[in-house]
Design a protein around this motif. Structure first.
Motif, PDB file in Angstrom:
ATOM      1  N   CYS A 172       0.830  -1.202   0.000  1.00  0.00           N
ATOM      2  CA  CYS A 172       0.000   0.000   0.000  1.00  0.00           C
ATOM      3  C   CYS A 172       0.868   1.258   0.000  1.00  0.00           C
ATOM      4  CB  CYS A 172      -0.921   0.005   1.215  1.00  0.00           C
ATOM      5  SG  CYS A 172      -2.217   1.247   1.109  1.00  0.00           S
ATOM      6  N   ILE A 173       0.562   2.174  -0.931  1.00  0.00           N
ATOM      7  CA  ILE A 173       1.293   3.438  -1.049  1.00  0.00           C
ATOM      8  C   ILE A 173       0.534   4.465  -0.217  1.00  0.00           C
ATOM      9  CG2 ILE A 173       2.069   5.226  -2.655  1.00  0.00           C
ATOM     10  CD1 ILE A 173       2.081   2.983  -4.819  1.00  0.00           C
ATOM     11  N   VAL A 183       5.933   3.060   1.137  1.00  0.00           N
ATOM     12  CA  VAL A 183       5.249   1.794   1.341  1.00  0.00           C
ATOM     13  C   VAL A 183       5.785   1.226   2.645  1.00  0.00           C
ATOM     14  CG1 VAL A 183       4.858  -0.534   0.469  1.00  0.00           C
ATOM     15  CG2 VAL A 183       4.994   1.399  -1.128  1.00  0.00           C
ATOM     16  N   GLU A 184       4.910   1.096   3.638  1.00  0.00           N
ATOM     17  CA  GLU A 184       5.344   0.780   4.993  1.00  0.00           C
ATOM     18  C   GLU A 184       6.449   1.771   5.393  1.00  0.00           C
ATOM     19  OE1 GLU A 184       6.181  -3.453   4.718  1.00  0.00           O
ATOM     20  OE2 GLU A 184       4.116  -3.908   5.319  1.00  0.00           O
ATOM     21  N   LYS A 185       7.634   1.293   5.770  1.00  0.00           N
ATOM     22  CA  LYS A 185       8.687   2.194   6.230  1.00  0.00           C
ATOM     23  C   LYS A 185       9.645   2.618   5.122  1.00  0.00           C
ATOM     24  CE  LYS A 185       8.562  -0.320  10.596  1.00  0.00           C
ATOM     25  NZ  LYS A 185       9.287  -1.229  11.516  1.00  0.00           N
ATOM     26  N   GLN A 200      -5.602   3.007  -7.109  1.00  0.00           N
ATOM     27  CA  GLN A 200      -6.101   1.837  -6.370  1.00  0.00           C
ATOM     28  C   GLN A 200      -5.179   1.387  -5.240  1.00  0.00           C
ATOM     29  OE1 GLN A 200      -9.026  -0.224  -9.698  1.00  0.00           O
ATOM     30  NE2 GLN A 200      -7.283  -1.366  -8.988  1.00  0.00           N
ATOM     31  N   SER A 201      -4.640   2.269  -4.509  1.00  0.00           N
ATOM     32  CA  SER A 201      -3.920   2.079  -3.241  1.00  0.00           C
ATOM     33  C   SER A 201      -2.555   1.397  -3.339  1.00  0.00           C
ATOM     34  CB  SER A 201      -4.788   1.355  -2.206  1.00  0.00           C
ATOM     35  OG  SER A 201      -4.860  -0.030  -2.424  1.00  0.00           O
ATOM     36  N   VAL A 202      -2.382   0.411  -4.214  1.00  0.00           N
ATOM     37  CA  VAL A 202      -1.093  -0.283  -4.275  1.00  0.00           C
ATOM     38  C   VAL A 202      -0.304   0.046  -5.537  1.00  0.00           C
ATOM     39  CG1 VAL A 202      -1.848  -2.172  -2.796  1.00  0.00           C
ATOM     40  CG2 VAL A 202      -2.159  -2.354  -5.262  1.00  0.00           C
ATOM     41  N   TYR A 203      -0.929   0.762  -6.462  1.00  0.00           N
ATOM     42  CA  TYR A 203      -0.257   1.223  -7.675  1.00  0.00           C
ATOM     43  C   TYR A 203      -0.193   2.748  -7.658  1.00  0.00           C
ATOM     44  CZ  TYR A 203      -1.395  -3.398  -9.721  1.00  0.00           C
ATOM     45  OH  TYR A 203      -1.519  -4.737  -9.982  1.00  0.00           O
ATOM     46  N   ALA A 204       0.764   3.285  -8.399  1.00  0.00           N
ATOM     47  CA  ALA A 204       0.829   4.727  -8.629  1.00  0.00           C
ATOM     48  C   ALA A 204       1.470   4.955  -9.989  1.00  0.00           C
ATOM     49  CB  ALA A 204       1.646   5.421  -7.535  1.00  0.00           C
ATOM     50  N   LYS A 205       1.347   6.169 -10.472  1.00  0.00           N
ATOM     51  CA  LYS A 205       1.975   6.499 -11.744  1.00  0.00           C
ATOM     52  C   LYS A 205       2.335   7.970 -11.754  1.00  0.00           C
ATOM     53  CE  LYS A 205      -2.127   7.676 -14.519  1.00  0.00           C
ATOM     54  NZ  LYS A 205      -2.838   7.407 -15.794  1.00  0.00           N
ATOM     55  N   ASP A 206       3.262   8.328 -12.624  1.00  0.00           N
ATOM     56  CA  ASP A 206       3.543   9.715 -12.940  1.00  0.00           C
ATOM     57  C   ASP A 206       3.690   9.804 -14.463  1.00  0.00           C
ATOM     58  OD1 ASP A 206       6.172   8.837 -13.526  1.00  0.00           O
ATOM     59  OD2 ASP A 206       6.872   9.339 -11.513  1.00  0.00           O
ATOM     60  N   ALA A 207       4.227  10.863 -14.965  1.00  0.00           N
ATOM     61  CA  ALA A 207       4.323  11.016 -16.415  1.00  0.00           C
ATOM     62  C   ALA A 207       5.339  10.068 -17.040  1.00  0.00           C
ATOM     63  CB  ALA A 207       4.691  12.458 -16.753  1.00  0.00           C
ATOM     64  N   LYS A 208       6.214   9.479 -16.218  1.00  0.00           N
ATOM     65  CA  LYS A 208       7.314   8.691 -16.764  1.00  0.00           C
ATOM     66  C   LYS A 208       7.193   7.194 -16.545  1.00  0.00           C
ATOM     67  CE  LYS A 208      10.585  12.512 -16.243  1.00  0.00           C
ATOM     68  NZ  LYS A 208      11.873  12.962 -15.661  1.00  0.00           N
ATOM     69  N   TYR A 212       4.376  -0.289  -8.556  1.00  0.00           N
ATOM     70  CA  TYR A 212       3.577  -1.253  -7.792  1.00  0.00           C
ATOM     71  C   TYR A 212       4.305  -1.481  -6.476  1.00  0.00           C
ATOM     72  CZ  TYR A 212       1.477  -5.606  -6.199  1.00  0.00           C
ATOM     73  OH  TYR A 212       0.861  -6.566  -5.446  1.00  0.00           O
ATOM     74  N   GLY A 213       3.697  -1.036  -5.381  1.00  0.00           N
ATOM     75  CA  GLY A 213       4.396  -1.117  -4.106  1.00  0.00           C
ATOM     76  C   GLY A 213       5.732  -0.409  -4.185  1.00  0.00           C
TER      77      GLY A 213
END
Length: 350
Positions: A172-173, A183-185, A200-208, A212-213
Motif C-alpha cells: 500500500c502506497i 510503502v510501509e517504512k 487503487q492504493s497499491v499502484y501509482a503512476k507519474d508522467a514517466k 507497484y508497491g
C-alpha cells in the motif's frame, strides 16, 4: 442451576471474562501497602492467576491506565513510571502523562508507545496521524515508532485512510513528499513529482513510469495506465496489458476486459473466474463470453453465473442445469432451481 456448576462458572469462566473471584482483575491492584500486578493465565474455562510485586510502597501510587487487551497500561508514583509490571527506566514521573487511550504517553524527554520509547520523537510536538500506526512531530514522521527521515516535511502528505491502507495490507502506497513515496517504512524515489498519483492504493503512476508497491512496473504505459475498480485494488491495465498484483495477466484483452461481481471477469474472447489465492485467474472452458452474465452470490465467497449454454457455480459448470430457467432461492442463495430439478451448493438435490 446446580451449586457445583455455579461454582465452576464463577471461579473459572468469570475470572477470565469479568475480573474474577474476590474482585480480582488483570492489571494493577493495591494490596496491604504494596502494588501488585495480576495476570490471568489460561482460557475462558480453566487457568490460574499469577501476581508479582510492582513496588513495595503504594504511597503516592497512581494508575493512569489499567490493562486493556494486549496493552499493559501505565502507572506512576512520585519516583517512577511503570508500564505493566515493569519500571520504565529513565522516565520522568513528574512530567509523565498519557497522550491517548491507545498506549501513547510522554514526559519531558521522550514519547512512549506501548511502553517503548520512540527514539528521536519530540514530546512537545508529537501526535498521532489519521493512520493510527503513524505519528509525527515537528521534525519527522514515525512508522510503528521508527523514524522515516522524511526528506521534505513541507510537502509530505498522507494519501490513504486507515480503511484503504491498513497496517497488514502489503504494497500500500500511503504517503509521499516531493522526492519519495512510502510503502510501509520504505521511501521510494518519484521520477516525476508533479504528475505522481496513486491508482487503487497499491499502484501509482507519474508522467514517466508506473509503480507497484516498492517497485517500478516494468513495461507499463503510464499514459494509459488505470485501475479496473475492484475492491482489492489488485487489477489494473494499460493500453496493452492487464495487471494483477504487479504482474501481467497472460491472455486477457485489455481493451475489452470487464471485472464482474463475485470473482468473475470476461473479455471479448473468454469468461474467467478470479481466484483469491495467488493462482492466476481461470479460463472457464467453453464459456460464451458474449452471453456470459453473473446471476448472484453464494455464501462461499463467490457466486453463480451463466451463458447461453451452461450455468456455473464458482469455476465449475453445473451439469445439466438449464441457463434460461435457472434461478436462486431468494431466502437461501445456496439453493437454486431450474425447470428440471433443484440444486444445493451447485449440485442436484434439495
Amino acid at each position: 442451576m446446580k451449586p457445583t456448576v455455579r461454582a465452576f462458572l464463577t471461579c473459572t469462566l468469570l475470572p477470565f471474562l469479568f475480573g474474577g473471584c474476590g474482585n480480582k482483575q488483570e492489571g494493577y491492584e493495591v494490596r496491604s501497602g504494596k502494588v501488585m500486578w495480576n495476570t490471568w493465565r489460561g482460557d475462558g474455562l480453566n487457568g490460574t492467576w499469577s501476581e508479582g510485586v510492582v513496588t513495595e510502597d503504594a504511597n503516592g501510587f497512581e494508575i493512569l491506565q489499567q490493562k486493556t487487551g494486549n496493552m499493559n497500561g501505565y502507572a506512576k508514583n512520585t519516583q517512577s513510571v511503570f508500564y505493566g509490571p515493569n519500571t520504565l527506566e529513565g522516565a520522568d514521573a513528574k512530567t509523565f502523562k498519557l497522550m491517548d487511550d491507545a498506549g501513547m504517553a510522554r514526559d519531558a524527554k521522550h514519547v512512549y508507545d506501548w511502553g517503548t520509547v520512540i527514539k528521536g520523537a519530540d514530546p512537545e510536538s508529537f501526535q498521532r496521524t489519521t493512520l493510527g500506526y503513524v505519528g509525527r512531530d515537528k521534525n519527522d514522521y514515525f512508522y510503528d515508532g521508527e523514524p522515516l527521515h522524511v526528506r521534505d516535511m513541507a510537502s509530505f502528505k498522507i494519501l490513504q485512510d486507515a480503511a484503504a491502507c491498513s497496517r497488514d495490507k502489503k504494497h500500500c502506497i500511503w504517503a509521499r513528499d516531493k522526492f519519495d513515496y512510502y510503502v510501509e517504512k520504505q521511501a521510494n524515489p518519484i521520477a516525476d513529482s508533479k504528475g505522481f498519483q496513486v491508482v487503487q492504493s497499491v499502484y501509482a503512476k507519474d508522467a514517466k513510469q508506473v509503480y507497484y508497491g516498492n517497485s517500478v512496473l516494468s513495461g507499463a504505459d503510464a499514459a494509459t495506465f488505470q485501475g479496473l475498480g475492484d475492491t482489492s485494488g489488485e487489477f489494473t491495465k494499460d493500453a496493452r496489458r492487464v495487471y494483477r498484483r504487479g504482474e501481467p495477466v497472460e491472455g486477457w484483452d485489455a481493451a475489452t476486459i470487464q471485472l464482474l461481481d463475485f470473482s468473475y471477469a470476461k473479455d471479448r474472447k473468454h469468461a474467467y473466474f478470479r481466484l483469491e489465492s495467488s493462482n492466476a485467474p481461470l479460463i472457464l472452458a467453453g464459456a460464451d463470453a458474449r452471453t456470459f452474465e453473473v446471476i448472484g452470490p453464494s455464501s462461499k465467497g463467490f457466486g453463480y453465473a451463466r451463458d447461453a449454454k451452461q450455468v456455473y457455480y464458482g469455476a465449475e459448470a453445473i451439469p445439466g442445469a438449464d441457463p434460461a430457467t435457472f434461478v436462486l432461492d431468494a431466502k437461501d442463495t445456496e439453493k437454486a432451481s431450474d425447470k428440471h430439478r433443484q440444486y444445493h451448493y451447485g449440485r442436484p438435490g434439495n
